[in-house]
Design a protein around this motif. Structure first.
Motif, PDB file in Angstrom:
ATOM      1  N   VAL A 174      -3.369   5.949  -5.374  1.00  0.00           N
ATOM      2  CA  VAL A 174      -2.485   5.056  -6.489  1.00  0.00           C
ATOM      3  C   VAL A 174      -2.986   5.490  -7.805  1.00  0.00           C
ATOM      4  O   VAL A 174      -2.354   5.815  -8.849  1.00  0.00           O
ATOM      5  CB  VAL A 174      -2.219   3.761  -5.998  1.00  0.00           C
ATOM      6  N   PHE A 175      -4.442   5.166  -7.959  1.00  0.00           N
ATOM      7  CA  PHE A 175      -5.163   5.196  -9.269  1.00  0.00           C
ATOM      8  C   PHE A 175      -5.025   6.583  -9.624  1.00  0.00           C
ATOM      9  O   PHE A 175      -4.824   6.956 -11.048  1.00  0.00           O
ATOM     10  CB  PHE A 175      -6.575   4.727  -8.901  1.00  0.00           C
ATOM     11  N   ALA A 176      -5.245   7.587  -8.806  1.00  0.00           N
ATOM     12  CA  ALA A 176      -5.300   9.088  -9.201  1.00  0.00           C
ATOM     13  C   ALA A 176      -3.763   9.252  -9.863  1.00  0.00           C
ATOM     14  O   ALA A 176      -3.907  10.210 -10.765  1.00  0.00           O
ATOM     15  CB  ALA A 176      -5.694   9.901  -8.042  1.00  0.00           C
ATOM     16  N   ALA A 177      -2.760   9.084  -9.022  1.00  0.00           N
ATOM     17  CA  ALA A 177      -1.562   9.233  -9.601  1.00  0.00           C
ATOM     18  C   ALA A 177      -1.170   8.720 -10.835  1.00  0.00           C
ATOM     19  O   ALA A 177      -0.630   9.511 -11.844  1.00  0.00           O
ATOM     20  CB  ALA A 177      -0.382   8.966  -8.469  1.00  0.00           C
ATOM     21  N   ILE A 178      -1.724   7.436 -11.131  1.00  0.00           N
ATOM     22  CA  ILE A 178      -1.266   6.688 -12.556  1.00  0.00           C
ATOM     23  C   ILE A 178      -2.126   7.398 -13.538  1.00  0.00           C
ATOM     24  O   ILE A 178      -1.652   7.584 -14.416  1.00  0.00           O
ATOM     25  CB  ILE A 178      -1.730   5.266 -12.293  1.00  0.00           C
ATOM     26  N   THR A 179      -3.358   7.424 -13.374  1.00  0.00           N
ATOM     27  CA  THR A 179      -4.164   8.222 -14.361  1.00  0.00           C
ATOM     28  C   THR A 179      -3.567   9.427 -14.743  1.00  0.00           C
ATOM     29  O   THR A 179      -3.357   9.916 -16.021  1.00  0.00           O
ATOM     30  CB  THR A 179      -5.745   8.244 -14.106  1.00  0.00           C
ATOM     31  N   GLY A 180      -3.569  10.357 -14.004  1.00  0.00           N
ATOM     32  CA  GLY A 180      -3.008  11.724 -13.990  1.00  0.00           C
ATOM     33  C   GLY A 180      -1.561  11.812 -14.595  1.00  0.00           C
ATOM     34  O   GLY A 180      -1.276  12.346 -15.569  1.00  0.00           O
TER      35      GLY A 180
END
Lengths: 404, 488
Positions: A148-154
């Motif tokens: 989730v964090f990766a998708a949001i930052t990307g």
């Protein structure tokens, strides 16, 4: 106005298009139209292979031997096949995102930086939720938070490019290139020279190895392979497939890619779609970045100086070669994963051979880029010398002649 | 010197920009090339100045056919063109621009360049500082520089594309004096491409009119402005009496609109459109009618003024909100900005059919497509890519895409490029919608179309608007004068 055609036709009937001369002629025209399209990828790949063989000969390496190394390094054993799959998944997931933006006519060169930001986001989640001795979440929970964090930052990183485009008038290519640099520099700041995420006393430009609870689950005894990325990537494929072939939104994106002005006038909310497709692409690329830092084996479960390893750029080549087709993208990215892993083997194989031949690691990149370049070139040549019928001027239907 | 264009033809895709045009230009005369946008005048001049090559035909100078592959070839034969936007290099100085493009060695000869620039400036009483940077100059000054540059290259034929756009009145007088000197005293050939009939009458000896890529006639100047208008737009056929329109509910009310674009300012336009009314917007291209219709569509936000729909102000709302309220817009460039090249007819319907579901019901889209194209007599199959249809079929298809029961339909050149039958068919469809209560506002370059179908006319000239409430009893001369900017 005089008409030579004396058949009965009611007044408002528009002129009928000239019928094709005969069936055979029409088949021939279709053939001429279709043949270059079908042949283009093969010609491109053949030219690229010939070039590679020539380079190998020039470097004193036996091309036949190189072929053997390629097979040995990618397909021969289960272990190397597992490595290929581990490399394939982040490449494929980033390429799926690019299918969206490229279809909408958005050249999201920033995908590389979005992957880096995803890797950073995943690492951040690890530090937040698996940092202490007493983690807040269980294994599955931490993995979900990482993605989730990766998708949001990307996704947010891509959204910056999109906003710069729609509100700031900055072309997404230039915005993307700039944000790629910023993402890479930021990543380097985090992990090098006493950066906030570099372990105290360490001189390596990377974070500490993630704790076991924050790593992907290893599949059998394959150190690089986990099934989670395979499931996630498959899910992403289904999603992209549904968007591009079933949904109304996918059709809107295709319409925007062909003519954004017409699409807007036909009622497509183009600005919103630019934001959405870019954010989705960035989110998927971010998840790809997370795959790259989460193990499963300890040596790869950390944020390094170059987490994406150029996979974002490679994904651009994949989608170009697959001509934005959601169906072709998994296969083309698979071929590129084989070539990338095989290239490493070719290089190491020759350097340990007898006599040793030092090949540059970038040889495979040359092959991949040449392939794309040649395919694009063959398409360009085709459009120039065998234009599709629809692009040819029409001079025989009497439609655009003057009214009197 | 004598320049002949012989049987020039040029096609771009489906568009025949020039069809077998033959013209002769004699020494010492000033010519005007007149025609609406898309009449082919720019293409013809670009062919003459070597910027584009003709599909067939040739340019002959003093009996010798030229082989023109680039503007430099044309300049070598004495033909130079001044483009609408001066082709100079803003970061350079006046002198550097003057020298660029001169034949010579690798190192430019600044001394002789400066001398000849200063000489030319003195001769034509232009005050240009050789060391000033281009971006400090006005458009008029940049134009002067470009003329001097071409003259220094020994050009004997000077083509000017819309030279009076964006320059001051004094600069225009100076320019016209120079052009008259060049033609009448020095025997050069001057060719003016223009929309501005006033300029043509003031400056030229002869006007040549193109329409739809064809030569339609020539006219000695000076002459009444309405003669030129008639040549450009075709004869105005007296309209048959039509029963008065039952005027319905107000569809859209705009008041005191002011619109600024990069070309001109449209000032103080007011219009009340009622259901079932047809309003024609007449005027030379670029007189402000395009801006006006885009404001009505919600594509441009006006500087000031009000747009009211059912008593609610619509200023600041997006095009899509206007569309939801039943206002539709069909732009002039059908395949460029109205339809999507490469998509099939069914895909167009799938894109535009209203629906809440996130997926597409392809069976329904195909069925609707088949129904609509049968009803609108579109020659094409649901699976045909749109660009394979002819112009008339594309326009009928664009109409078939519009929802029924529109409040207001805005059309830009609805029958441009269509033959008589296709144009009639389009109007049948439009009048049918009108009967259902749709108000129509349309732009046309055909005076007879405007007069035949409009209940009221707005004539645009240079951003100013003159309303004509009774087109049936309007003389062609008067309308021509309004369009040409006289008789206001």
């Amino acid at each position: 106005m005089t008409t030579t055609n004396q058949t009965v036709s009611p007044a408002p009937t528009p002129p009928t298009p000239t019928p094709a001369p005969n069936a055979a002629g029409m088949l021939w025209r279709y053939g001429v139209d279709l043949l270059p399209t079908v042949l283009a990828p093969f010609i491109g790949i053949a030219v690229a292979l010939v070039l590679t063989v020539l380079i190998l000969e020039w470097q004193g390496a036996d091309p036949g031997q190189a072929w053997d190394y390629l097979y040995e390094g990618t397909l021969e054993t289960a272990a190397v096949r597992a490595d290929v799959v581990a490399y394939w998944m982040p490449l494929a997931v980033a390429a799926f995102g690019l299918v969206l933006t490229f279809s909408a006519g958005l050249w999201n060169i920033g995908v590389e930086g979005q992957m880096v930001m995803g890797a950073i986001g995943a690492t951040w989640a690890v530090r937040l939720f698996a940092g202490g001795n007493d983690p807040v979440l269980d294994h599955a929970g931490i993995l979900v938070m990482c993605f989730v964090f990766a998708a949001i930052t990307g996704g947010l990183w891509a959204l910056v490019t999109a906003l710069l485009k729609t509100r700031g008038g900055v072309n997404e290519i230039f915005g993307g290139v700039a944000l790629n640099f910023i993402a890479q520099t930021f990543n380097l700041y985090l992990v090098s020279n006493g950066g906030p995420w570099q372990p105290a006393g360490s001189r390596a430009t990377e974070t500490a190895v993630f704790p076991e609870i924050a790593r992907l689950t290893q599949y059998q005894n394959f150190r690089q392979l986990s099934l989670t990325p395979v499931y996630v990537t498959t899910g992403a494929f289904v999603l992209i497939f549904l968007i591009m072939y079933v949904s109304r939104w996918g059709l809107q994106l295709k319409a925007m890619g062909r003519n954004v002005k017409s699409a807007f006038l036909l009622g497509v909310r183009t600005e919103r779609n630019i934001w959405l497709s870019m954010a989705m692409c960035g989110g998927l690329a971010g998840i790809g970045g997370a795959f790259r830092v989460m193990g499963p084996y300890a040596t790869t479960a950390k944020l390094t100086a170059n987490p994406s390893g150029g996979i974002g750029f490679l994904a651009i080549l994949v989608v170009l070669l697959a001509s934005r087709s959601a169906i072709l993208t998994p296969f083309v990215s698979g071929v590129f994963a084989v070539l990338s892993k095989g290239g490493q083997k070719i290089e190491s194989g020759f350097s340990w051979g007898d006599p040793p031949v030092e090949l540059d690691r970038s040889l495979v990149r040359v092959l991949q880029s040449t392939m794309v370049l040649m395919v694009v070139l063959v398409f360009g040549v085709r459009n120039r010398f065998f234009p599709p019928r629809s692009a040819q001027p029409v001079t025989d239907d009497g439609e655009d002649t003057a009214r009197t | 010197m004598r320049v002949e264009l012989q049987h020039i033809s040029k096609t771009f895709g489906r568009v025949r920009a020039n069809q077998d045009i033959s013209l002769t230009f004699e020494e010492g005369r000033i010519y005007a090339i007149l025609g609406e946008n898309g009449a082919g005048k720019s293409t013809l001049m670009k062919i003459m100045s070597g910027y584009q090559s003709a599909d067939s035909g040739q340019v002959v100078v003093d009996g010798q056919a030229l082989d023109l592959n680039a503007p430099t070839d044309a300049i070598a034969h004495g033909i130079g063109m001044l483009y609408q936007d001066p082709l100079d290099f803003p970061p350079f100085t006046v002198l550097e621009n003057f020298i660029a493009g001169r034949p010579g060695g690798f190192f430019p000869d600044r001394q002789s360049g400066r001398r000849s620039l200063v000489d030319l400036c003195t001769r034509f009483e232009f005050s240009l500082n050789p060391d000033a940077y281009i971006d400090m100059l006005t458009i008029g000054e940049r134009q002067q520089l470009e003329i001097l540059r071409l003259l220094s290259l020994d050009v004997r034929v000077l083509v000017l594309d819309e030279p009076t756009t964006g320059i001051s009145a004094e600069q225009k007088t100076a320019l016209f004096n120079v052009l008259k000197t060049l033609a009448h005293d020095e025997g050069m050939i001057i060719i003016l491409v223009s929309h501005k009939l006033e300029d043509v009458i003031e400056l030229c000896n002869e006007a040549v009119v193109l329409r739809r890529g064809k030569y339609v006639g020539r006219q000695d100047v000076p002459c009444p402005i309405s003669d030129l208008v008639e040549l450009m737009f075709g004869k105005v056929v007296p309209r048959q009496e039509r029963p008065p329109v039952p005027v319905g509910e107000p569809a859209l009310a705009v008041a005191e609109l002011t619109i600024t674009s990069h070309r001109l300012t449209v000032e103080n336009v007011s219009l009340d459109v009622r259901a079932g009314e047809v309003i024609g917007l007449a005027g030379l291209d670029g007189s402000g009618q395009g801006e006006f219709i885009r404001v009505c569509a919600g594509l441009i936000t006006p500087d000031s003024g009000s747009i009211c729909l059912e008593g609610q102000s619509m200023v600041g709302y997006s095009y899509h909100t206007f569309a939801q309220k039943g206002i539709a817009f069909l732009p002039a460039g059908r395949i460029e900005e109205g339809l999507i090249r490469g998509m099939t007819l069914t895909e167009h319907f799938a894109l535009t059919l209203p629906g809440k579901a996130p997926w597409i019901n392809w069976a329904r889209a195909r069925q609707v497509t088949q129904q609509r194209i049968t009803h609108f007599n579109v020659k094409g199959r649901p699976g045909s890519p749109i660009q394979t249809l002819s112009g008339g079929n594309q326009q009928r298809f664009a109409l078939s895409l519009l929802p029924d029961n529109l409040r207001l339909l805005l059309l830009e050149h609805p029958t441009r490029g269509l033959d008589v039958e296709s144009a009639n068919y389009i109007w049948e469809q439009l009048l049918m919608r009108r009967k259902q209560g749709t108000a129509i506002i349309f732009i046309s370059a055909e005076l007879d179309e405007i007069v035949a179908y409009s209940d009221r006319i707005l004539v645009f000239f240079g951003g100013r608007v003159t309303p004509v409430d009774d087109p049936a009893h309007m003389t062609a001369e008067h309308l021509g004068e309004l369009i040409g900017g006289r008789g206001v």
